[in-house]
Write an enzyme that holds these catalytic residues in place. Structure first.
Site, short mmCIF file in Angstrom:
data_model
loop_
_atom_site.label_atom_id
_atom_site.label_comp_id
_atom_site.label_asym_id
_atom_site.label_seq_id
_atom_site.Cartn_x
_atom_site.Cartn_y
_atom_site.Cartn_z
N HIS A 1 39.94 46.18 25.44
CA HIS A 1 40.55 44.94 25.94
C HIS A 1 40.06 43.83 25.05
O HIS A 1 38.98 43.30 25.23
CB HIS A 1 40.12 44.72 27.39
CG HIS A 1 40.65 43.45 28.00
ND1 HIS A 1 41.97 43.07 27.92
CD2 HIS A 1 40.03 42.48 28.71
CE1 HIS A 1 42.14 41.93 28.57
NE2 HIS A 1 40.98 41.55 29.04
N HIS B 1 49.48 44.26 37.21
CA HIS B 1 48.82 43.18 36.45
C HIS B 1 49.85 42.40 35.64
O HIS B 1 49.79 42.30 34.42
CB HIS B 1 47.74 43.78 35.54
CG HIS B 1 46.74 42.78 35.04
ND1 HIS B 1 46.89 42.12 33.85
CD2 HIS B 1 45.58 42.34 35.57
CE1 HIS B 1 45.86 41.32 33.65
NE2 HIS B 1 45.05 41.43 34.69
N HIS C 1 35.83 45.18 35.03
CA HIS C 1 35.21 44.29 34.07
C HIS C 1 34.96 42.94 34.72
O HIS C 1 35.51 42.65 35.79
CB HIS C 1 36.02 44.16 32.78
CG HIS C 1 37.39 43.55 32.94
ND1 HIS C 1 38.38 44.12 33.70
CD2 HIS C 1 37.94 42.42 32.42
CE1 HIS C 1 39.47 43.38 33.65
NE2 HIS C 1 39.22 42.32 32.88
N ASP D 1 39.20 36.92 37.03
CA ASP D 1 40.32 37.34 37.87
C ASP D 1 40.12 38.74 38.44
O ASP D 1 40.95 39.22 39.22
CB ASP D 1 41.65 37.24 37.11
CG ASP D 1 41.67 38.06 35.83
OD1 ASP D 1 40.61 38.26 35.23
OD2 ASP D 1 42.78 38.49 35.43
N HIS D 2 39.01 39.39 38.08
CA HIS D 2 38.71 40.72 38.62
C HIS D 2 37.44 40.75 39.46
O HIS D 2 37.15 41.78 40.07
CB HIS D 2 38.59 41.73 37.48
CG HIS D 2 39.88 41.99 36.77
ND1 HIS D 2 40.62 43.14 36.95
CD2 HIS D 2 40.59 41.24 35.90
CE1 HIS D 2 41.72 43.08 36.22
NE2 HIS D 2 41.72 41.93 35.57
N HIS E 1 35.68 39.79 33.97
CA HIS E 1 36.53 38.62 33.88
C HIS E 1 36.74 38.07 35.30
O HIS E 1 36.85 38.84 36.26
CB HIS E 1 37.88 38.96 33.25
CG HIS E 1 37.84 38.95 31.75
ND1 HIS E 1 38.85 39.48 30.98
CD2 HIS E 1 36.92 38.47 30.88
CE1 HIS E 1 38.56 39.32 29.70
NE2 HIS E 1 37.39 38.72 29.61
#
Length: 373
Positions: free
Chosen positions: A186, A314, A63, A67-68, A65
């Site tokens: 999520h 995570h 996804h 941080d990914h 976001h």
């Protein structure tokens, strides 16, 4: 039997810490490397690991976001020998032989292609090798909005992969391995209004006499079945972080290794940030409200799908990851060991198989695996 190795390059959630980097996992398959997520600093982690940058052939983004995905553009530039310049000064790539090599393949949800293209465009990044972005599309995704942007000189046309009965089966497949995906849940603290276009839904509702009040259900991402059998699906996202992985049950059954997030845990005797009114159920509800899971939730899912091994990943930045129980190098932090053992214990109460808490640079081989899903 094929050799499959997993190396964790980043095991943090949201914010990195001095012992955990942003999310990224390297899967080594008979010499090739597939990355799953590419958080900020991933290429630095690769340099500190035994993973070879030049072996990376595929990147899967769960996804978008930050941080990914914030590490994807720097990694792309390094992997394809990028350099600064002016794109309008670049030579015709077909004349330079840039497409003579096999492209680096990127798979991700809607928006991944736009992110890569705009990032390379506005940083004037030149690449010496080709890449391609394949997007996993949802039924309610709007048409591609980046057609007005010029394609990067190194970009090849990618596929728009449509769902089949709620999943994306075999988005990649070769004689040995296959990769499939599903849109697990999520959530965010509260729904963001205005994210669905009524024009997509209202004609169907009026045609079948369905009350317009069901728009609220669609806004929440739920599905609505109309009188003629048509099913309308509200917005959802493809994500690795999750508070409800149930849509992926069919793909995860009897997994040799299940890697599941465990962002938050109730550790009253260990975690100084524990609130006075916290309980296991309070922490679980708080985690769910933010779209995340606890160790117990991960363990229950592992039991449900009959996984052979559970790896928790995570973690909140509160949980240090600098204790390596397999070595005696350096000075292991007993506090980190105690925390990770407590987290593992919470999960062990709900899962009978082996459980491991991931840490950066942890690596292990996968045994008796046939498909990667």
């Amino acid at each position: 039997m094929s050799n499959i190795n997993i190396t964790f390059l980043g095991t943090a959630s949201a914010q990195p810490s001095h012992t955990r980097n942003h999310s990224s996992l390297a899967l080594r398959l008979n010499g090739d490397v597939w990355l799953f997520d590419c958080g900020e600093g991933t290429q630095h982690q690769i340099q500190k690991s035994t993973v070879k940058m030049g072996r990376i052939s595929k990147v899967f983004i769960t996804h978008t976001h930050g941080d990914h995905i914030f590490g994807l553009l720097p990694l792309l530039a390094s992997r394809l020998n990028g350099a600064g310049g002016m794109l309008d000064e670049a030579l015709d790539p077909r004349a330079t032989g840039i497409f003579d090599s096999k492209p680096l393949e990127i798979y991700g949800p809607s928006g991944t292609r736009a992110y890569v293209r705009t990032g390379l465009l506005y940083t004037h990044t030149l690449l010496s090798g080709p890449y391609v972005v394949h997007e996993l599309r949802l039924p309610d995704d709007l048409p591609d909005t980046i057609t007005s942007l010029p394609r990067h000189t190194a970009e090849l046309p990618g596929r728009d992969i449509q769902q089949v009965e709620g999943v994306w089966p075999e988005i990649y497949k070769d004689p040995t391995f296959s990769v499939s995906a599903a849109p697990i849940l999520h959530s965010v603290p509260s729904p963001i209004p205005g994210k669905i276009d009524p024009k997509q839904y209202v004609p169907h509702l009026k045609r079948t006499g369905t009350p317009l009040s069901v728009m609220r259900q669609l806004q929440q991402g739920e599905s609505v079945k109309l009188s003629d059998g048509t099913v309308l699906q509200g917005p959802s996202k493809l994500l690795g972080d999750t508070c409800d992985p149930s849509p992926i049950v069919g793909l995860a059954m009897h997994a040799d290794v299940l890697i599941h997030e465990a962002t938050n845990a109730h550790l009253p005797e260990i975690d100084p940030d524990t609130k006075p009114d916290d309980t296991d159920s309070v922490v679980e509800e708080r985690s769910k409200s933010r779209g995340h899971s606890t160790p117990q939730m991960a363990a229950c899912f592992a039991t449900h799908v009959h996984a052979r091994k559970l790896v928790l990943n995570h973690f909140s930045s509160r949980y240090a990851g600098d204790y390596d129980p397999t070595t005696h190098h350096g000075d292991p932090r007993l506090a980190a060991k105690e925390t990770m053992e407590a987290i593992r214990g919470l999960a062990q109460a709900h899962f009978d198989g082996p459980i491991v808490c991931a840490r950066d640079f942890m690596t292990f081989d996968v045994q008796h695996s046939h498909d990667v899903q």
